[in-house]
Each structure stands twice: as C-alpha cells, then as structure tokens.
Design a protein around this motif. Structure first.
Motif, PDB file in Angstrom:
ATOM      1  N   GLY A   1       0.809  -1.209   0.000  1.00  0.00           N
ATOM      2  CA  GLY A   1       0.000   0.000   0.000  1.00  0.00           C
ATOM      3  C   GLY A   1       0.843   1.259   0.000  1.00  0.00           C
ATOM      4  N   LEU A   2       2.006   1.209   0.636  1.00  0.00           N
ATOM      5  CA  LEU A   2       2.887   2.375   0.685  1.00  0.00           C
ATOM      6  C   LEU A   2       3.270   2.841  -0.711  1.00  0.00           C
ATOM      7  CD1 LEU A   2       4.660   4.332   2.381  1.00  0.00           C
ATOM      8  CD2 LEU A   2       6.466   2.605   2.275  1.00  0.00           C
ATOM      9  N   ILE A   3       3.434   1.902  -1.634  1.00  0.00           N
ATOM     10  CA  ILE A   3       3.837   2.275  -2.998  1.00  0.00           C
ATOM     11  C   ILE A   3       2.645   2.342  -3.950  1.00  0.00           C
ATOM     12  CG2 ILE A   3       6.206   1.476  -2.737  1.00  0.00           C
ATOM     13  CD1 ILE A   3       5.478  -1.110  -4.126  1.00  0.00           C
ATOM     14  N   GLY A   4       1.442   2.248  -3.396  1.00  0.00           N
ATOM     15  CA  GLY A   4       0.239   2.457  -4.199  1.00  0.00           C
ATOM     16  C   GLY A   4      -0.459   1.206  -4.670  1.00  0.00           C
ATOM     17  N   ILE A   5       0.027   0.031  -4.264  1.00  0.00           N
ATOM     18  CA  ILE A   5      -0.618  -1.219  -4.679  1.00  0.00           C
ATOM     19  C   ILE A   5      -1.587  -1.640  -3.577  1.00  0.00           C
ATOM     20  CG2 ILE A   5      -0.270  -3.616  -5.393  1.00  0.00           C
ATOM     21  CD1 ILE A   5       2.544  -2.870  -6.274  1.00  0.00           C
ATOM     22  N   LYS A   6      -2.846  -1.365  -3.812  1.00  0.00           N
ATOM     23  CA  LYS A   6      -3.860  -1.607  -2.788  1.00  0.00           C
ATOM     24  C   LYS A   6      -4.854  -2.699  -3.177  1.00  0.00           C
ATOM     25  CE  LYS A   6      -3.384   3.086  -1.028  1.00  0.00           C
ATOM     26  NZ  LYS A   6      -4.048   4.375  -0.713  1.00  0.00           N
ATOM     27  N   ASP A   7      -4.795  -3.118  -4.431  1.00  0.00           N
ATOM     28  CA  ASP A   7      -5.636  -4.223  -4.914  1.00  0.00           C
ATOM     29  C   ASP A   7      -4.851  -5.507  -4.689  1.00  0.00           C
ATOM     30  OD1 ASP A   7      -7.283  -6.008  -6.178  1.00  0.00           O
ATOM     31  OD2 ASP A   7      -7.223  -5.020  -8.148  1.00  0.00           O
ATOM     32  N   VAL A   8      -5.043  -6.117  -3.517  1.00  0.00           N
ATOM     33  CA  VAL A   8      -4.229  -7.257  -3.098  1.00  0.00           C
ATOM     34  C   VAL A   8      -5.124  -8.445  -2.747  1.00  0.00           C
ATOM     35  CG1 VAL A   8      -2.486  -8.104  -1.485  1.00  0.00           C
ATOM     36  CG2 VAL A   8      -2.510  -5.677  -2.126  1.00  0.00           C
ATOM     37  N   ASP A   9      -4.870  -9.580  -3.380  1.00  0.00           N
ATOM     38  CA  ASP A   9      -5.550 -10.834  -3.044  1.00  0.00           C
ATOM     39  C   ASP A   9      -4.542 -11.778  -2.394  1.00  0.00           C
ATOM     40  OD1 ASP A   9      -8.259 -10.442  -4.091  1.00  0.00           O
ATOM     41  OD2 ASP A   9      -7.299 -10.396  -6.059  1.00  0.00           O
ATOM     42  N   VAL A  10      -5.049 -12.633  -1.517  1.00  0.00           N
ATOM     43  CA  VAL A  10      -4.186 -13.585  -0.821  1.00  0.00           C
ATOM     44  C   VAL A  10      -4.741 -14.991  -0.977  1.00  0.00           C
ATOM     45  CG1 VAL A  10      -3.041 -14.197   1.342  1.00  0.00           C
ATOM     46  CG2 VAL A  10      -3.663 -11.806   0.898  1.00  0.00           C
ATOM     47  N   VAL A  11      -3.884 -15.919  -1.381  1.00  0.00           N
ATOM     48  CA  VAL A  11      -4.221 -17.344  -1.395  1.00  0.00           C
ATOM     49  C   VAL A  11      -3.411 -18.002  -0.285  1.00  0.00           C
ATOM     50  CG1 VAL A  11      -4.068 -19.512  -2.672  1.00  0.00           C
ATOM     51  CG2 VAL A  11      -4.762 -17.412  -3.859  1.00  0.00           C
ATOM     52  N   TYR A  12      -4.106 -18.630   0.648  1.00  0.00           N
ATOM     53  CA  TYR A  12      -3.437 -19.279   1.771  1.00  0.00           C
ATOM     54  C   TYR A  12      -3.395 -20.791   1.578  1.00  0.00           C
ATOM     55  CZ  TYR A  12      -4.275 -14.885   4.327  1.00  0.00           C
ATOM     56  OH  TYR A  12      -4.302 -13.574   4.731  1.00  0.00           O
ATOM     57  N   ALA A  13      -2.252 -21.382   1.903  1.00  0.00           N
ATOM     58  CA  ALA A  13      -2.143 -22.832   2.056  1.00  0.00           C
ATOM     59  C   ALA A  13      -1.640 -23.035   3.477  1.00  0.00           C
ATOM     60  CB  ALA A  13      -1.173 -23.421   1.043  1.00  0.00           C
ATOM     61  N   GLU A  14      -2.541 -23.420   4.374  1.00  0.00           N
ATOM     62  CA  GLU A  14      -2.199 -23.487   5.795  1.00  0.00           C
ATOM     63  C   GLU A  14      -2.322 -24.909   6.340  1.00  0.00           C
ATOM     64  OE1 GLU A  14      -2.579 -19.383   7.901  1.00  0.00           O
ATOM     65  OE2 GLU A  14      -4.556 -20.334   7.805  1.00  0.00           O
ATOM     66  N   GLY A  15      -1.714 -25.117   7.505  1.00  0.00           N
ATOM     67  CA  GLY A  15      -1.734 -26.434   8.131  1.00  0.00           C
ATOM     68  C   GLY A  15      -0.858 -27.438   7.421  1.00  0.00           C
TER      69      GLY A  15
END
Length: 202
Positions: free
Chosen positions: A162-176
């Motif tokens: 966000g600091l550099i202007g990238i605010k469209d962020v998706d996250v894919v988690y692989a947990e456990g």
C-alpha cells in the motif's frame, strides 16, 4: 493486450518449499494463457544484502555527485524498481518464518520501497507512485494463522504494498501444511484451485 506478471519467490527450501510449489503452479497455469508474460525473481538464489548506510546514503546523494561505488549501489535498487514498474501484476510466494516474512524478501522490499521513486511524502502523508497495479500473495504456512492475531505477516505485506500504491491485493493461503498429510493435501488442493481462479482473472 498483454498482462505482465512479476513472480517473486522467497523460500530457502528450494524445490521442497511449499510456497515455491504454489509459485510453480501459478507459473505453469499463467504460462499456458495467451497474452501473459511472466518475469521471475528468486530472492534466495539471487539474494540481496541487508540495507546499510552506504546504500541508503547513495540514494540520498544527488545524481551528479555520486561516486562510482554509489552509482553501483543505486543501480541495484533502480533495476528492481524498473522490473516492478514494468509489471501489471506482482505475485509474491512467501513462506511464514517465525511469524514473519523471510529476511531475503524484506531485503527486496527495502530496495523497491524507496522515497522519491515508488512513494513520496506529502503534507497528507505518504503517497504511492505505483498505483494501478495488482498484487497476489501466495502464502504457505505450517500452522493455521489466517485471521488470527498471530498473522502479522499479511498486514505487513499489505502495508508495504500500500505504501507504494498497490492496494488491490488478493491472498491465497495454504495453511496447516505441517499438520499431517491429509491436512496438507487438502490445503494444497484448495490453494491450487484458488490460484487457477486468479490466473483466469488475469
């Protein structure tokens, strides 16, 4: 229309890294798409040193006053910023190490989060200069952390982007992934499916 993706990998485990498996799945699927160009950067095999006063001072020295050493130090950051600026989508494959990001990845961020180049200070606070880009985080974790107080990694990454202007962020988690074969297999399958959906949206 071509979509340019910059894929950053940061696992110290090489081929055995689960975040690298997520990155490989993304790369394979995206490469099969027409109109998608992928640039990859492994910040472990191409490791950057920790940021120090010499490099920071080189950035702050006026261009026409830099010596040869300072020019070389600035070039390191300039090349990474140019690579990022040329991309439409930034994909970061990241393991969780001790509740944070690998130091190698932090060293990369330290070069691309640069005042006057990718963000600037204003009377209303920092303003990002790389707006209009998307980011996709591919997060691999041994335990279950998403949505809990222990997941300091996700907000840290989103704040830096966000600091550099990238605010469209998706996250894919692989947990456990360290919680047994069944849990690991189910988590990777779900993550791969989510990555497929992200690639379809490129």
């Amino acid at each position: 229309m071509t979509t340019r993706a910059l894929l950053i990998t940061s696992s110290v485990l090489g081929e055995n890294g689960q975040s690298n498996a997520l990155a490989s799945h993304f790369e394979t699927r995206a490469a099969a798409r027409d109109g998608v160009e992928i640039t990859t950067r492994n910040v472990v095999t191409n490791a950057l040193p920790h940021l120090d006063i010499a490099e920071l001072g080189a950035w702050q020295t006026p261009v026409d006053e830099r010596n040869e050493e300072q020019k070389a130090l600035v070039l390191r950051s300039d090349e990474l910023i140019a690579e990022l600026s040329a991309s439409d989508v930034l994909v970061i494959a990241v393991p969780m190490y001790n509740l944070g990001i690998p130091s190698q990845l932090k060293a990369w961020f330290d070069r691309v989060l640069r005042a006057g180049e990718t963000f600037r200070y204003t009377e209303n606070g920092p303003q990002g200069l790389l707006e209009g880009k998307r980011a996709l985080i591919l997060a691999a974790r041994g335990g279950m952390y998403a949505g809990t107080e222990l997941d300091s990694q996700t907000p840290h990454l989103k704040s830096m982007l966000g600091l550099i202007g990238i605010k469209d962020v998706d996250v894919v988690y692989a947990e456990g992934l360290n919680m047994g074969d069944a849990t690991r297999g189910a988590a990777l399958k779900e993550a791969f499916q989510a990555i497929d959906q992200q690639v379809d949206a490129l």
